[in-house]
Design an enzyme around this catalytic site. Structure first.
Site, mmCIF file in Angstrom:
data_model
loop_
_atom_site.group_PDB
_atom_site.id
_atom_site.type_symbol
_atom_site.label_atom_id
_atom_site.label_comp_id
_atom_site.label_asym_id
_atom_site.label_seq_id
_atom_site.Cartn_x
_atom_site.Cartn_y
_atom_site.Cartn_z
ATOM 1 N N GLU A 108 0.828 -1.204 0.000
ATOM 2 C CA GLU A 108 0.000 0.000 0.000
ATOM 3 C C GLU A 108 0.861 1.251 0.000
ATOM 4 O O GLU A 108 1.982 1.244 0.500
ATOM 5 C CB GLU A 108 -0.906 0.025 1.245
ATOM 6 C CG GLU A 108 -1.964 -1.064 1.210
ATOM 7 C CD GLU A 108 -2.856 -1.086 2.443
ATOM 8 O OE1 GLU A 108 -4.071 -1.234 2.248
ATOM 9 O OE2 GLU A 108 -2.369 -0.974 3.574
ATOM 10 N N CYS A 121 3.519 8.497 1.142
ATOM 11 C CA CYS A 121 4.105 7.504 2.050
ATOM 12 C C CYS A 121 4.175 6.190 1.274
ATOM 13 O O CYS A 121 3.156 5.687 0.806
ATOM 14 C CB CYS A 121 3.198 7.389 3.280
ATOM 15 S SG CYS A 121 3.736 6.138 4.451
ATOM 16 N N CYS A 128 6.843 -7.073 6.567
ATOM 17 C CA CYS A 128 8.004 -6.551 7.286
ATOM 18 C C CYS A 128 8.491 -7.627 8.244
ATOM 19 O O CYS A 128 7.690 -8.367 8.812
ATOM 20 C CB CYS A 128 7.609 -5.295 8.076
ATOM 21 S SG CYS A 128 9.010 -4.497 8.921
ATOM 22 N N CYS A 132 7.466 -5.600 15.182
ATOM 23 C CA CYS A 132 7.095 -4.708 16.280
ATOM 24 C C CYS A 132 5.630 -5.000 16.638
ATOM 25 O O CYS A 132 4.758 -4.962 15.760
ATOM 26 C CB CYS A 132 7.271 -3.251 15.867
ATOM 27 S SG CYS A 132 8.962 -2.886 15.324
ATOM 28 N N CYS A 135 2.510 -2.761 15.479
ATOM 29 C CA CYS A 135 2.389 -2.370 14.069
ATOM 30 C C CYS A 135 1.707 -3.474 13.274
ATOM 31 O O CYS A 135 2.112 -4.633 13.334
ATOM 32 C CB CYS A 135 3.776 -2.083 13.496
ATOM 33 S SG CYS A 135 3.763 -1.687 11.742
ATOM 34 N N CYS A 359 0.035 5.570 10.284
ATOM 35 C CA CYS A 359 1.251 4.856 10.697
ATOM 36 C C CYS A 359 0.911 3.525 11.349
ATOM 37 O O CYS A 359 0.115 3.467 12.278
ATOM 38 C CB CYS A 359 2.032 5.677 11.716
ATOM 39 S SG CYS A 359 2.474 7.295 11.148
HETATM 40 N N1 SAH Z 1 10.105 0.113 9.456
HETATM 41 C C1 SAH Z 1 10.312 1.536 9.438
HETATM 42 C C2 SAH Z 1 9.355 2.212 8.520
HETATM 43 C C3 SAH Z 1 7.908 2.185 8.992
HETATM 44 S S1 SAH Z 1 7.556 3.780 9.437
HETATM 45 C C4 SAH Z 1 10.239 2.070 10.839
HETATM 46 O O1 SAH Z 1 9.772 1.360 11.721
HETATM 47 O O2 SAH Z 1 10.711 3.172 11.075
HETATM 48 C C5 SAH Z 1 6.132 3.688 10.264
HETATM 49 C C6 SAH Z 1 6.208 4.454 11.576
HETATM 50 O O3 SAH Z 1 4.976 4.262 12.244
HETATM 51 C C7 SAH Z 1 7.282 3.879 12.489
HETATM 52 O O4 SAH Z 1 7.821 4.873 13.324
HETATM 53 C C8 SAH Z 1 6.472 2.911 13.294
HETATM 54 O O5 SAH Z 1 7.099 2.545 14.485
HETATM 55 C C9 SAH Z 1 5.203 3.691 13.508
HETATM 56 N N2 SAH Z 1 4.076 2.849 13.871
HETATM 57 C C10 SAH Z 1 3.931 1.538 13.659
HETATM 58 N N3 SAH Z 1 2.754 1.106 14.153
HETATM 59 C C11 SAH Z 1 2.151 2.177 14.662
HETATM 60 C C12 SAH Z 1 0.883 2.365 15.284
HETATM 61 N N4 SAH Z 1 0.045 1.367 15.473
HETATM 62 N N5 SAH Z 1 0.578 3.617 15.682
HETATM 63 C C13 SAH Z 1 1.421 4.650 15.475
HETATM 64 N N6 SAH Z 1 2.621 4.526 14.885
HETATM 65 C C14 SAH Z 1 2.981 3.300 14.487
#
Ligand code: SAH
Length: 366
Positions: A108, A121, A128, A132, A135, A359
């Protein structure tokens, strides 16, 4: 990427995507055309159509002989990104697009129009591998790396729909690109750098966007962060920190057990030193998990005196997660503590959350 009716060719190969013109550097484009028995200058002509005029409909290239078009199309413009559907919110100023790749993998991208800028974005991997727990993308694991063309194709498609007046707000241009979609960009380094070059290299090598407007976000793959600092490009680096202490970060960002908070921040400061770019620290505020005053103080202590900006992200809901966003009063206290310690901080808007486009919500469910 191609609009309906454009000249496109199906690829029979599965898994690794076929090589596409958008994968190639300027030198490689010329070599490819010569290898096809065509004059090298065709590469420059094609580059102008694609990067200057955003024209990927080969039928419209009036300076290329019809006899050459079929071969160019089948060898250099295989179909790599097929739009499955787009959903909108914010009166059409936020658009999330689901793409099917040649092997059926789904990714996406999200286009967000603001009064003074347009941000896209983009995804760098299908799925991935970083796992985490807060996420959505991480929950299904990694399917595969995207190619440079698959990554850049998301940008080009967005630029095309803006130029063609398909986005609410009138014709426009892309100003910012964030590698904050699906995937960990530093785990797919070479392809991401290829896409970055297509984005920032001057036209007609690339789109000629400002490197400052391109943000690469990482969980903290330290060797790759150090490598990024040597590229000679003033990209913006964002680090997904989410906790100032190793004990908690080990659970929120599991790769922390490999590279600790201290090591990740050291690499971030080296990046700032070399590039003179302010590093962005991303911190999703999760209720009663990482939003306590003591953590705000420890975070401030670790960032003190550095070229840094903190981006707090109210946690966006993801399916099956027991976690939720911080209480407004806890969020305010967190901001206040950082500010009182002289740390620059903003709270990110939750654009796209109602279409699961914010995010951490990109899961590419068909
Ligand atoms: N893998 C990279 C790129 C993804 S960026 C990274 O982690 O930096 C996406 C951003 O959104 C990252 O900072 C991630 O930690 C954050 N993110 C992931 N899940 C989220 C959620 N449920 N709510 C808010 N931010 C989130």
């Amino acid at each position: 990427m191609p609009a309906p009716g454009e000249l496109v060719f199906e690829s029979p190969k599965r898994g690794k995507p076929p090589t596409h013109f958008l994968d190639l550097s300027v030198a490689q484009r010329k070599e490819a055309l010569i290898a096809m028995g065509m004059p090298g200058f065709r590469a420059d002509q094609i580059s102008r159509h694609v990067f200057e005029h955003l024209e990927t409909d080969i039928g419209q290239w009036s300076d290329i002989p019809d006899s050459a078009k079929l071969q160019i199309g089948s060898e250099l413009f295989p179909k790599i990104l097929d739009p499955v559907r787009s959903i909108e919110c914010d009166n059409g100023e936020t658009v999330k697009t689901l793409w099917k790749l040649h092997d059926g993998s789904l990714v996406e991208s999200v286009l967000m129009r603001y009064p003074s800028r347009v941000t896209i974005c983009i995804s760098s991997q299908a799925g991935c591998g970083m796992n985490c727990p807060f996420c959505a993308t991480g929950q299904a694991g990694l399917t595969r790396n995207l190619s440079s063309a698959e990554i850049f194709g998301q940008v080009l498609a967005g630029a095309q729909s803006l130029a063609r007046n398909e986005i609410a707000g009138g014709p426009g241009r892309v100003s910012n690109i964030v590698f904050m979609g699906m995937g960990e960009p530093m785990a797919n380094y070479a392809a991401v750098m290829g896409a970055v070059h297509r984005i920032v290299d001057p036209s007609p090598s690339g789109l000629g966007l400002s490197a400052r407007g391109v943000t690469v976000s990482t969980v903290g793959l330290v060797p790759k962060m150090r490598k990024l600092a040597t590229e000679g490009l003033p990209l913006t680096l964002a680090v997904s920190l989410h906790a100032p202490d190793n004990e908690l970060r080990n659970t929120l960002v599991p790769i922390n057990t490999r590279w600790s908070v201290e090591e990740v921040l050291d690499a971030a400061w080296e990046y700032a030193d070399v590039t003179k770019r302010r590093v962005s620290i991303e911190y999703a505020l999760i209720r009663d998990i990482n939003d306590q005053a003591e953590r705000a103080k420890l975070l401030a202590k670790r960032l003190q005196g550095k070229l840094v900006h903190v981006n707090l992200i109210p946690l966006n809901p993801t399916p099956g997660s027991k976690w939720t966003a911080s209480r407004p009063e806890d969020e305010r206290a967190f901001v206040r503590i950082l500010k009182s310690e002289g740390i620059q901080v903003t709270v990110r808007d939750t654009r796209g959350s109602e279409i699961d486009g914010a995010c951490g919500q990109l899961a590419a469910l068909d």
